[in-house]
Design a protein around this motif. Structure first.
Motif, short mmCIF file in Angstrom:
data_model
loop_
_atom_site.label_atom_id
_atom_site.label_comp_id
_atom_site.label_asym_id
_atom_site.label_seq_id
_atom_site.Cartn_x
_atom_site.Cartn_y
_atom_site.Cartn_z
N ARG A 163 -5.47 0.22 0.67
CA ARG A 163 -5.53 1.38 0.11
C ARG A 163 -6.51 2.29 0.77
N THR A 178 7.97 -3.22 -4.63
CA THR A 178 7.23 -4.35 -4.99
C THR A 178 7.96 -5.53 -5.85
N GLY A 237 0.81 -1.32 -0.03
CA GLY A 237 -0.10 -0.01 0.02
C GLY A 237 1.01 1.27 0.05
N ARG A 238 0.35 2.31 -0.57
CA ARG A 238 1.30 3.69 -0.60
C ARG A 238 1.51 3.93 0.72
N ASN A 239 2.30 5.25 0.87
CA ASN A 239 2.68 5.58 2.21
C ASN A 239 1.52 6.28 2.75
N GLU A 249 -3.97 3.76 -7.30
CA GLU A 249 -3.67 4.94 -6.60
C GLU A 249 -4.07 6.24 -7.77
N TYR A 253 -3.20 -6.45 0.19
CA TYR A 253 -3.14 -4.80 -0.49
C TYR A 253 -4.22 -3.89 0.42
N MET A 311 -0.84 -1.31 -8.60
CA MET A 311 -0.95 -0.32 -7.43
C MET A 311 -0.99 1.03 -8.12
N VAL A 312 -0.14 1.43 -9.21
CA VAL A 312 -0.38 2.79 -9.84
C VAL A 312 -1.76 2.85 -10.48
N GLU A 339 3.52 -3.34 -9.38
CA GLU A 339 3.68 -1.95 -9.54
C GLU A 339 2.60 -1.28 -10.40
N ALA A 342 -1.21 4.30 3.77
CA ALA A 342 -2.36 3.72 3.66
C ALA A 342 -2.66 2.83 5.03
N HIS A 398 7.40 -1.13 0.20
CA HIS A 398 6.82 -0.51 -1.25
C HIS A 398 7.55 -0.79 -2.44
#
Length: 247
Positions: free
Chosen positions: A203, A189, A36-38, A237, A201, A233-234, A230, A40, A187
């Motif tokens: 979010r 991946t 998960g992104r920073n 997000e 995962y 996730m992109v 990757e 999350a 982070h």
């Protein structure tokens, strides 16, 4: 077979952030990547399941035991590393390790020496004399030195050079082959592509998916939402970012 870790409906409420409900399980002999992104909620989740912060709701069981009322017994069998060592910066590493070892019934000095040697850590030094990457390695050596059946690691490869990261992933694979389980947030991946069996995962504090990594990737390839972690996730997000711009 009883999972080493079961998380059911975990929730943690803050004034500006809400986590959960999050549910997943980790079996012996497996590696689960937690992504998960920073911001999350990865660190909040890991600290909640270790009772470092107290969850608002949900159930957390280790080895079939509720952590509530069994925390000491659980933590004898679980290793945790939360990044770089940042305490007692002026104490000799040897002294820090001697004190740490007293808290664990299965502390293994031979294993400790093996990992210190493998990570090129001089126990005569102090933490302040180590690079950030070496501090991460020291924390991992401590977590690995009491024969933990389950390792819970928060961004363990962060700050490590590519060679050190490969060495660490090799250690993960070795531990899995010995029957241990590993849950680690990251982070990076590409590390998961090399070693993980399962993926969880989250979010914005919400669970997106938890299950086998190969199944997760195959589903998203069929949907056209990404060919690797990757890209997936992109995809998610960027959706969130576009929604915020449209508001």
């Amino acid at each position: 077979m009883t999972p080493l870790l079961e998380v059911r409906g975990l929730r943690k409420e803050y004034s500006s952030f809400s986590l959960g409900p999050v549910s997943f399980s980790v079996d012996a002999g497996s590696i689960m990547g937690f992504i998960g992104r920073n911001g999350a909620g990865k660190t909040t989740t890991l600290k909640s399941i270790l009772n470092i912060v107290h969850p608002t709701g949900g159930e957390i069981r280790y080895f079939g035991m509720d952590i509530r009322g069994n925390e000491r017994a659980v933590k004898q069998r679980v290793g945790f590393a939360g990044g770089a060592v940042d305490y007692y910066p002026r104490k000799r590493i040897a002294d820090i390790l001697a004190v740490t070892g007293r808290f664990y019934e299965n502390w293994d000095e031979a294993a400790l020496r093996k990992y210190l040697d493998a990570f090129s850590i001089d126990p005569a030094k102090t933490p302040r004399e180590l690079s950030e990457g070496m501090k991460v390695k020291l924390n991992l050596a401590m977590a690995l030195s009491h024969r933990a059946e389950l390792l819970i690691l928060d961004e363990p490869t962060s700050g490590l050079d590519p060679v050190s990261r490969e060495e660490l992933l090799d250690i993960f694979g070795y531990l899995r082959d010995q029957g241990a389980a590993i849950l680690f947030s990251t982070h990076i991946t590409s590390d998961l592509d090399k070693c993980a069996d399962h993926i969880t995962y989250i979010r914005q504090g919400q669970l997106i998916s938890s299950g086998r990594l190969d199944t997760f990737l195959e589903e998203h390839r069929r949907q056209g939402t990404g060919n690797d972690l990757e890209e997936i996730m992109v995809h998610y997000e960027k959706e969130d970012f576009r929604e915020k711009l449209a508001d």
